[in-house]
Write a protein that holds these residues in place. Structure first.
Motif, PDB file in Angstrom:
ATOM      1  N   SER A 186       0.812  -1.218   0.000  1.00 15.55           N
ATOM      2  CA  SER A 186       0.000   0.000   0.000  1.00 15.55           C
ATOM      3  C   SER A 186       0.847   1.270   0.000  1.00 15.55           C
ATOM      4  N   ARG A 187       2.134   1.119   0.255  1.00 17.02           N
ATOM      5  CA  ARG A 187       3.002   2.297   0.307  1.00 17.02           C
ATOM      6  C   ARG A 187       3.390   2.727  -1.115  1.00 17.02           C
ATOM      7  N   PRO A 188       3.201   4.006  -1.455  1.00 23.01           N
ATOM      8  CA  PRO A 188       3.606   4.479  -2.785  1.00 23.01           C
ATOM      9  C   PRO A 188       5.102   4.235  -3.013  1.00 23.01           C
ATOM     10  N   GLY A 189       5.422   3.712  -4.167  1.00 25.07           N
ATOM     11  CA  GLY A 189       6.821   3.453  -4.505  1.00 25.07           C
ATOM     12  C   GLY A 189       7.287   2.039  -4.231  1.00 25.07           C
ATOM     13  N   SER A 190       6.484   1.250  -3.498  1.00 26.59           N
ATOM     14  CA  SER A 190       6.868  -0.151  -3.271  1.00 26.59           C
ATOM     15  C   SER A 190       6.834  -0.915  -4.587  1.00 26.59           C
ATOM     16  N   LYS A 191       7.845  -1.733  -4.807  1.00 21.07           N
ATOM     17  CA  LYS A 191       7.974  -2.436  -6.081  1.00 21.07           C
ATOM     18  C   LYS A 191       7.848  -3.950  -5.891  1.00 21.07           C
ATOM     19  N   ARG A 192       7.195  -4.568  -6.871  1.00 24.60           N
ATOM     20  CA  ARG A 192       7.089  -6.028  -6.872  1.00 24.60           C
ATOM     21  C   ARG A 192       8.464  -6.651  -7.073  1.00 24.60           C
TER      22      ARG A 192
END
Length: 370
Positions: A186-192
């Motif tokens: 849910s955090r903006p910028g977190s990447k798969r």
């Protein structure tokens, strides 16, 4: 060759689905979700693959009939909910897969069932025969009888152990999160994170637990399950239940954990990961060296102390002089019987007490180094 070919080319798959992926907003089983999963797996099954489905949801299925809003904490109430819900869950699967003329069979396991030698072999043989008959086994922990001492803890770990038990080519862990991310999704910028080839790929990754009102797992348990499976040579994918069709088709979804070990059955993996020690045996330095360096059995002469209460056949930890566990094994004596035997050779014991005492405390075939 694409790394995802390990999934598309898998002859035998274990697929695990969590409670949160099968339940609706009321906490009960969402039959639409269950049917969608069954449709996808039936299609893959009819394409020639062998599939073992490890399904949570028995307790969740029992919540509504018992007027429970959330998963209960009390063990007896969990067991009651599982008793009510297990039949309903299987009936739903039977109906959903039956639309594709796919027969399903229920297999309920406890950790105790699969650590004792004869029970382990029986579980393996049952699953093998079901697969040979083109029946899709639906596996769950036997929550109606499992106690806190003999629980797997979560179905992610159970699925990894089942994948090892049936010598699966791949394991697919389905939940309500589409992949492992390098931070909270849910955090903006977190990447798969699309690929994990070893522990170094997880350094610095923030991993959370379960946020579900009905589930017991979370990303932590899925990473642990992936570690168990990949150590046994089984490729593992973590993704959302809604993406089951793309993942089985080899699309770049979810997170793929590549194997780091060699495939091959061994009860030692079950002994390491599926058991909880019922007691401790304290051994001297010589016994530690014999166990860890020479792969010997544990003899009474090397044992200096007994802690806890356990029976013949129970799992126990073997601890060195510093108290740190070095091994776990299935003991041949109960805790009440052991103290008079400590420090004595097996020949001495046989002469004094009879030939039945000329045996190991733990045989090396029933022991795993930790």
């Amino acid at each position: 060759m694409s790394s995802r070919s390990v999934i598309t080319g898998a002859r035998r798959l274990v697929v695990k689905v969590g409670s949160s992926s099968l339940t609706g907003v009321d906490g009960g089983i969402d039959h639409g979700r269950l049917v969608a999963l069954a449709n996808a797996l039936a299609h893959h099954h009819l394409g020639g693959a062998q599939i073992v489905l490890v399904s949570s949801g028995a307790i969740a299925a029992g919540l509504h009939p018992l007027s429970l809003r959330t998963r209960p904490h009390e063990l007896a109430l969990q067991q009651a909910a599982a008793s009510v819900g297990q039949g309903a869950l299987l009936a739903s699967y039977t109906q959903a897969f039956g639309r594709h003329d796919v027969t399903v069979g229920q297999v309920l396991l406890t950790a105790d069932d699969v650590t004792r030698r004869s029970h382990y072999a029986n579980a393996r043989n049952t699953l093998e025969r079901l697969l040979e008959l083109r029946v899709m086994p639906i596996v769950n922990e036997n929550d109606t009888v499992a106690t806190s001492e003999i629980r797997f803890g979560d179905n992610d770990r159970l699925a990894a152990l089942v994948a090892h038990l049936v010598d699966a080519d791949a394991l697919v862990l389905l939940s309500d999160v589409d992949a492992l991310y390098d931070g909270p999704p849910s955090r903006p910028g977190s990447k798969r994170i699309p690929l994990v080839t070893g522990p170094a790929d997880l350094e610095g990754v923030e991993i959370g637990g379960s946020g579900s009102l009905v589930g017991t797992g979370g990303m932590t348990t899925k990473i642990e399950a992936a570690r168990i499976a990949t150590e046994a040579g089984v490729a593992t994918v973590v993704t959302a239940a809604a993406l089951v069709r793309p993942v089985l088709a080899g699309d770049d979804v979810g997170t793929l954990f590549t194997p780091v070990g060699v495939r091959g059955r061994s009860r030692r993996l079950w002994l390491r990961h599926a058991t909880t020690a019922r007691g401790r045996l304290l051994v001297d330095a010589g016994a530690v060296a014999a166990l860890t360096q020479r792969n010997t059995s544990l003899l009474p002469a090397g044992v200096v102390g007994v802690e806890g209460s356990f029976l013949d056949g129970d799992p126990v930890d073997v601890c060195g002089p510093d108290g740190v566990p070095v091994a776990r094994g299935l003991v041949n004596y109960g805790s009440a019987e052991l103290p008079p035997l400590l420090g004595r050779s097996t020949k001495e014991l046989a002469a004094a007490l009879g030939p039945e005492y000329e045996r190991e405390v733990i045989h090396r075939d029933h022991l795993v180094i930790l």
